[in-house]
Design a protein around this motif. Sequence first.
Motif, PDB file in Angstrom:
ATOM      1  N   PHE A  33      54.524 -84.361 -24.081  1.00  0.00           N
ATOM      2  CA  PHE A  33      53.902 -84.287 -25.417  1.00  0.00           C
ATOM      3  C   PHE A  33      54.764 -85.013 -26.439  1.00  0.00           C
ATOM      4  O   PHE A  33      54.273 -85.763 -27.276  1.00  0.00           O
ATOM      5  CB  PHE A  33      53.738 -82.829 -25.875  1.00  0.00           C
ATOM      6  CG  PHE A  33      52.771 -82.025 -25.050  1.00  0.00           C
ATOM      7  CD1 PHE A  33      51.431 -82.365 -25.011  1.00  0.00           C
ATOM      8  CD2 PHE A  33      53.195 -80.931 -24.323  1.00  0.00           C
ATOM      9  CE1 PHE A  33      50.532 -81.633 -24.259  1.00  0.00           C
ATOM     10  CE2 PHE A  33      52.312 -80.193 -23.569  1.00  0.00           C
ATOM     11  CZ  PHE A  33      50.973 -80.535 -23.532  1.00  0.00           C
ATOM     12  N   VAL A  34      56.083 -84.745 -26.333  1.00  0.00           N
ATOM     13  CA  VAL A  34      57.012 -85.308 -27.321  1.00  0.00           C
ATOM     14  C   VAL A  34      57.034 -86.826 -27.233  1.00  0.00           C
ATOM     15  O   VAL A  34      57.052 -87.522 -28.245  1.00  0.00           O
ATOM     16  CB  VAL A  34      58.425 -84.733 -27.102  1.00  0.00           C
ATOM     17  CG1 VAL A  34      59.399 -85.350 -28.074  1.00  0.00           C
ATOM     18  CG2 VAL A  34      58.407 -83.231 -27.256  1.00  0.00           C
ATOM     19  N   LEU A  35      56.995 -87.338 -25.998  1.00  0.00           N
ATOM     20  CA  LEU A  35      57.047 -88.792 -25.805  1.00  0.00           C
ATOM     21  C   LEU A  35      55.872 -89.461 -26.495  1.00  0.00           C
ATOM     22  O   LEU A  35      56.029 -90.436 -27.223  1.00  0.00           O
ATOM     23  CB  LEU A  35      57.026 -89.121 -24.314  1.00  0.00           C
ATOM     24  CG  LEU A  35      56.978 -90.611 -24.007  1.00  0.00           C
ATOM     25  CD1 LEU A  35      58.352 -91.212 -24.144  1.00  0.00           C
ATOM     26  CD2 LEU A  35      56.411 -90.896 -22.646  1.00  0.00           C
ATOM     27  N   LEU A  36      54.675 -88.916 -26.271  1.00  0.00           N
ATOM     28  CA  LEU A  36      53.481 -89.543 -26.831  1.00  0.00           C
ATOM     29  C   LEU A  36      53.422 -89.346 -28.340  1.00  0.00           C
ATOM     30  O   LEU A  36      52.784 -90.102 -29.044  1.00  0.00           O
ATOM     31  CB  LEU A  36      52.230 -88.988 -26.159  1.00  0.00           C
ATOM     32  CG  LEU A  36      52.152 -89.346 -24.685  1.00  0.00           C
ATOM     33  CD1 LEU A  36      50.995 -88.653 -24.020  1.00  0.00           C
ATOM     34  CD2 LEU A  36      52.021 -90.851 -24.513  1.00  0.00           C
ATOM     35  N   LEU A 212      64.228 -84.323 -21.508  1.00  0.00           N
ATOM     36  CA  LEU A 212      62.978 -84.383 -22.264  1.00  0.00           C
ATOM     37  C   LEU A 212      62.319 -85.756 -22.132  1.00  0.00           C
ATOM     38  O   LEU A 212      61.094 -85.861 -22.091  1.00  0.00           O
ATOM     39  CB  LEU A 212      63.245 -84.105 -23.747  1.00  0.00           C
ATOM     40  CG  LEU A 212      63.366 -82.642 -24.164  1.00  0.00           C
ATOM     41  CD1 LEU A 212      63.852 -82.560 -25.593  1.00  0.00           C
ATOM     42  CD2 LEU A 212      62.025 -81.940 -24.038  1.00  0.00           C
ATOM     43  N   ILE A 213      63.134 -86.794 -22.089  1.00  0.00           N
ATOM     44  CA  ILE A 213      62.573 -88.143 -22.177  1.00  0.00           C
ATOM     45  C   ILE A 213      62.273 -88.751 -20.808  1.00  0.00           C
ATOM     46  O   ILE A 213      61.162 -89.213 -20.545  1.00  0.00           O
ATOM     47  CB  ILE A 213      63.536 -89.079 -22.951  1.00  0.00           C
ATOM     48  CG1 ILE A 213      63.778 -88.532 -24.352  1.00  0.00           C
ATOM     49  CG2 ILE A 213      62.973 -90.475 -23.032  1.00  0.00           C
ATOM     50  CD1 ILE A 213      64.841 -89.264 -25.126  1.00  0.00           C
ATOM     51  N   THR A 214      63.276 -88.759 -19.917  1.00  0.00           N
ATOM     52  CA  THR A 214      63.156 -89.563 -18.702  1.00  0.00           C
ATOM     53  C   THR A 214      61.984 -89.160 -17.788  1.00  0.00           C
ATOM     54  O   THR A 214      61.212 -90.038 -17.384  1.00  0.00           O
ATOM     55  CB  THR A 214      64.495 -89.561 -17.937  1.00  0.00           C
ATOM     56  OG1 THR A 214      65.537 -89.854 -18.854  1.00  0.00           O
ATOM     57  CG2 THR A 214      64.489 -90.618 -16.856  1.00  0.00           C
ATOM     58  N   PRO A 215      61.804 -87.868 -17.457  1.00  0.00           N
ATOM     59  CA  PRO A 215      60.657 -87.551 -16.590  1.00  0.00           C
ATOM     60  C   PRO A 215      59.323 -87.946 -17.227  1.00  0.00           C
ATOM     61  O   PRO A 215      58.425 -88.440 -16.533  1.00  0.00           O
ATOM     62  CB  PRO A 215      60.747 -86.033 -16.413  1.00  0.00           C
ATOM     63  CG  PRO A 215      62.139 -85.689 -16.723  1.00  0.00           C
ATOM     64  CD  PRO A 215      62.588 -86.662 -17.757  1.00  0.00           C
ATOM     65  N   ALA A 216      59.215 -87.772 -18.543  1.00  0.00           N
ATOM     66  CA  ALA A 216      57.957 -88.100 -19.210  1.00  0.00           C
ATOM     67  C   ALA A 216      57.680 -89.598 -19.152  1.00  0.00           C
ATOM     68  O   ALA A 216      56.567 -90.031 -18.845  1.00  0.00           O
ATOM     69  CB  ALA A 216      57.995 -87.618 -20.662  1.00  0.00           C
ATOM     70  N   ARG A 225      46.254 -90.371 -18.045  1.00  0.00           N
ATOM     71  CA  ARG A 225      45.664 -89.114 -18.512  1.00  0.00           C
ATOM     72  C   ARG A 225      46.771 -88.127 -18.871  1.00  0.00           C
ATOM     73  O   ARG A 225      47.696 -87.930 -18.093  1.00  0.00           O
ATOM     74  CB  ARG A 225      44.760 -88.517 -17.440  1.00  0.00           C
ATOM     75  CG  ARG A 225      43.596 -89.410 -17.059  1.00  0.00           C
ATOM     76  CD  ARG A 225      42.619 -88.640 -16.195  1.00  0.00           C
ATOM     77  NE  ARG A 225      42.076 -87.496 -16.915  1.00  0.00           N
ATOM     78  CZ  ARG A 225      41.047 -87.567 -17.745  1.00  0.00           C
ATOM     79  NH1 ARG A 225      40.456 -88.716 -17.941  1.00  0.00           N
ATOM     80  NH2 ARG A 225      40.619 -86.501 -18.365  1.00  0.00           N
ATOM     81  N   LEU A 226      46.641 -87.518 -20.048  1.00  0.00           N
ATOM     82  CA  LEU A 226      47.704 -86.632 -20.525  1.00  0.00           C
ATOM     83  C   LEU A 226      47.943 -85.456 -19.573  1.00  0.00           C
ATOM     84  O   LEU A 226      49.079 -85.105 -19.277  1.00  0.00           O
ATOM     85  CB  LEU A 226      47.374 -86.130 -21.931  1.00  0.00           C
ATOM     86  CG  LEU A 226      48.384 -85.156 -22.527  1.00  0.00           C
ATOM     87  CD1 LEU A 226      49.743 -85.806 -22.659  1.00  0.00           C
ATOM     88  CD2 LEU A 226      47.938 -84.647 -23.878  1.00  0.00           C
TER      89      LEU A 226
END
Lengths: 437, 295
Positions: A33-36, A212-216, A225-226
């Motif tokens: 969610f944070v990435l997008l 928080l960042i890398t897996p996303a 698709r979200l």
Amino acid sequence: MQEWLQFLSSPNLQWVMAGAALLGLASGVVGSFVLLRKESLVGDAMAHAALPGICLGFLVFGRETLALMGGAALTGLLAVYAIRAVHSQSKIKQDAAIGIVLSVFFGFGIVLLTMITNGSYSQSSGIDEFIFGQAASLVGADVQILIASALVLLILSFLFFKELKLLIFDPLFAGGIGLPIRFLNALLSSMVVLVVITGIQTVGVILMAALLITPAVTARYWTDRLGVMAVLSGLIGGLSGAVGALLSSTISGLPTGPVIVVTATAFFLISFLFAPQRGILFRMMETRKNTQFVLNNFLLDTMYEKLEKRYAAGQYSALFSRRELEEQTRLPRNGLEKTIQALQKQGLLTQTDGKYVLTGTGLAYAYDSSLLRRIQDIHLTHEAELGSWKEASANGDLRKPRDYLMNERIHSLLTAEQKLPVSLAIKQSSIEYADQA
Amino acid sequence: MLYELWILAISSLVAATCGIVGTFLVLRRIAMVADAISHTVLLGIVGAFLVSQTLEGPLMLIGAAVVGLATTYFIQVLDNAGVPADAAIGVVFTSLFSVGVILVSLYARDVHLDVDHVLMGDISFAPFHTIEWNGIPMGPQAFWVILAVFIIDLALILLLYKEFKITSFDPALAAALGIPVTLIHYLLMTMVSITAVASFDAVGAILVVALLIVPPATAYLLTEKLSRMIIVSALTGVAAAVTGYYTAKYFNVSIAGCIASAAGALFLIAFLFSPSQGILLRGRQRKKAAAPASS
């Protein structure tokens, strides 16, 4: 083998692996969610800003897990609001706002930390472990907290999935249909804070951002698709956590947090290189294919136009020497060679006596392709009248350029010579046979 | 007394250097790239240590510059490949930093290269680490290193002032004028890297970020002219360093942490009270502007 089983069944390792996997799972889901939302580094700032909170919690209430986590949550949320305030209330841009809040909060945290370690507080040892995390010291109680927080986060993500999705992709619309934007923003920030405060004990404030960042980002390579992305990101995060914990316990001296991050980065690199559609290799192949396609059409068009000129001048030879092709196309030698080979493979071009000639299919293809280009030229010059070229090509009207000639307006705009070729094609094929005979 | 002077001199020089270089980071909206570089510099230091087995000499600066440039380059590659800019920064710096931490804990555990030191610095020991030249005591090594970097940075900026200015405000115009925009970008990143590594003795790699971003942001709120912004930024940094040092001495806490906090406090003051930008006075100005219209 026996050793391995024994190793794997050691309760300590199991706790650590379970804890790291759960943490990776939760942060992966929230991270997508944070990435997008384009707020990845806000998570980084939050993690850094948790340090003064932990110290304050310790100074006020002593070494109670709940106090430390509460303090971390408080300053973490404060950091988010500070970033928003600096960004919206002055001309300072988002990135500088993040940098200011991150470094000042962290600096203040270091001040408090030295205050604690220099002072005469009991049980102060281990507070500084929060900077790098101590995954290896995870015990049952910590994992229980991790399970609880992971469950809360997953339930929240599931319950508010639709609302968060709208908030991410179209906040104005979300506000327009009456969704509580402020509440949802606060919800998302609180979810990040929850991940951060449960994660810093394991991987530390500095590397929390990676979870928080890398897996996303990795998951983003495999889907559009979200929902799928969130699940995938959670799985990648969980797997990185488990594998990282396992690796770091097999080799003595390897710190767990960084190994988890490196594992997650490895997943990212694999996706970055090999993912279909978005991966670098796939895109390089795609570009090559497109380039070859353009070159093929270019050679066909060039030959076709030359034929037209010959025809107009009363010459009826359909043969091209290699040299002539080089001069006409001005392609580099091996580029031309490749293109000729590609066309021969497709049966559009043949060779007789060291000279090149278009086959019947090749000629028809070349005619269509040249005609299409001419129609496009006309269309673009008269776009106001004929409508947008993009729309026309999207409608599929242009699959068969010859049909498009039926459009009266186009028909009248093209000169006779420009659309002539059908007859030429017929003549050409007879010449071709004549040449071969 | 001399001890205190050295500390003040070193930290002020660090603050001034960071303030000057940081101005361009804030203007170019790449403040977080500095954050990334200040983390990954650790990898450069470890790499240089593994090669030379010492923590001295120009190899440290070279290692830092190489890794700093690599960081910038990787971020650029991911950015071009469609990864969102902030996520690209996050992925690159966390992974390189992790590799650095792993290398430290595997190969360099016994030397004076503990991660805490690199991150938080330990300026209180810097004055004891002196060098001699032809038998004459020359004072702390850290001072000379940071002075050299200060001179390099300042000289480059004075020499290429026009280029830095145009590429920061209007890269498209700069490209049209034939200024090598990319080269200037990487030059700036090299300057950030060597500044970060020269400063880590004093304030630690992480708190370098505070000095690279916060004073320039403060200056950004106080002036509208680039040359003035650079000077104000450097002076704000020095003010933060001096107040930070005395606060730290008074409360017996981390000097680096106090300098960062002092920089934050100065920023807050500018944020609230800046004549043109501060949220308090700006509101009054608006009222003033609105008053005649409504009457």
